[in-house]
Scaffold this active site. Structure first.
Site, PDB file in Angstrom:
ATOM      1  N   CYS A  78       0.833  -1.197   0.000  1.00 57.20           N
ATOM      2  CA  CYS A  78       0.000   0.000   0.000  1.00 57.20           C
ATOM      3  C   CYS A  78       0.878   1.261   0.000  1.00 57.20           C
ATOM      4  CB  CYS A  78      -1.005  -0.030   1.146  1.00 57.20           C
ATOM      5  SG  CYS A  78      -2.357   1.164   0.949  1.00 57.20           S
ATOM      6  N   HIS A 173      -3.192  -5.015   1.387  1.00 56.40           N
ATOM      7  CA  HIS A 173      -2.594  -5.339   2.681  1.00 56.40           C
ATOM      8  C   HIS A 173      -2.647  -6.846   2.955  1.00 56.40           C
ATOM      9  CE1 HIS A 173      -2.312  -1.219   4.399  1.00 56.40           C
ATOM     10  NE2 HIS A 173      -3.298  -0.976   3.553  1.00 56.40           N
ATOM     11  N   GLU A 175      -1.037  -8.451   5.067  1.00 56.91           N
ATOM     12  CA  GLU A 175      -0.893  -8.662   6.514  1.00 56.91           C
ATOM     13  C   GLU A 175      -2.234  -8.613   7.245  1.00 56.91           C
ATOM     14  OE1 GLU A 175      -0.857  -4.192   6.142  1.00 56.91           O
ATOM     15  OE2 GLU A 175      -0.245  -5.900   4.910  1.00 56.91           O
TER      16      GLU A 175
END
Length: 195
Positions: A78, A173, A175
């Protein structure tokens, strides 16, 4: 093998946790000396203006650029994608990138926070089916250089994951997903790195 996560601002803890679930030694990076002995670095999502400003303020920009140019894997997610880009389009006020990756990126391309969304992506580099991608005020790749490989696109053709040799960038993202395949892919890049 040690992987650093730039911990100046943004979603760094989530990356650290994901790396640790894969058995990687993950460390927070806030100072140039903490870059020593790394096999890879993740620049997380967050606020791109803040992250890029802090990279230069804390003297991290030059050593990160030097390490990346010498082959150390660097992954930008990002805002991290914005940090890696050679060029930005649209409103670029206050953002001085690392100019490492031969891509042109548009910030906040999908709108504001309320326009955040999730999409299932087919990713060339990942086995095991589509990847659940979380987009939050995400950038997009408008243009790539000759040596940049496009790893994933949205159904409309928008490029959202790219790789150029040791540099990896995702608009989304990974994660924030329970799926660790992108992190596993980056851990393998770090294992393959020979300083």
């Amino acid at each position: 093998m040690k992987i650093g996560v730039l911990a100046l601002q943004g979603a760094f803890r989530e990356h650290i946790n994901m790396l640790r679930t894969l058995g990687a030694e993950a460390v927070e990076v806030r100072k140039a000396e903490e870059l020593a002995e790394l096999s890879g670095l993740i620049i997380p999502g967050g606020e791109s203006t803040t992250i890029t400003k802090l990279l230069y303020t804390f003297g991290l920009a030059k050593p990160v650029k030097d390490l990346a140019r010498n082959g150390m894997p660097v992954w930008g997610t990002c805002a991290g994608m914005i940090c890696l880009a050679k060029e930005l389009s649209g409103d670029i006020s206050g953002v001085k990138t690392l100019e490492l990756m031969d891509i042109t990126v548009r910030r906040n391309a999908f709108g504001r926070q309320v326009d955040s969304f999730e999409a299932m992506l087919k990713v060339k580099a990942l086995e095991g089916g589509d990847f659940p991608a979380v987009f939050i005020r995400a950038p997009l790749v408008e243009k790539t250089g000759q040596w940049v490989e496009v790893l994933a696109k949205l159904p409309d053709g928008t490029m959202v994951a790219v790789r150029e040799n040791n540099l990896l960038a995702t608009s989304f993202h990974p994660e924030l997903s329970a799926d660790n395949r992108f992190h596993r892919y980056f851990v393998q890049m770090a294992k393959d790195y020979k300083p």
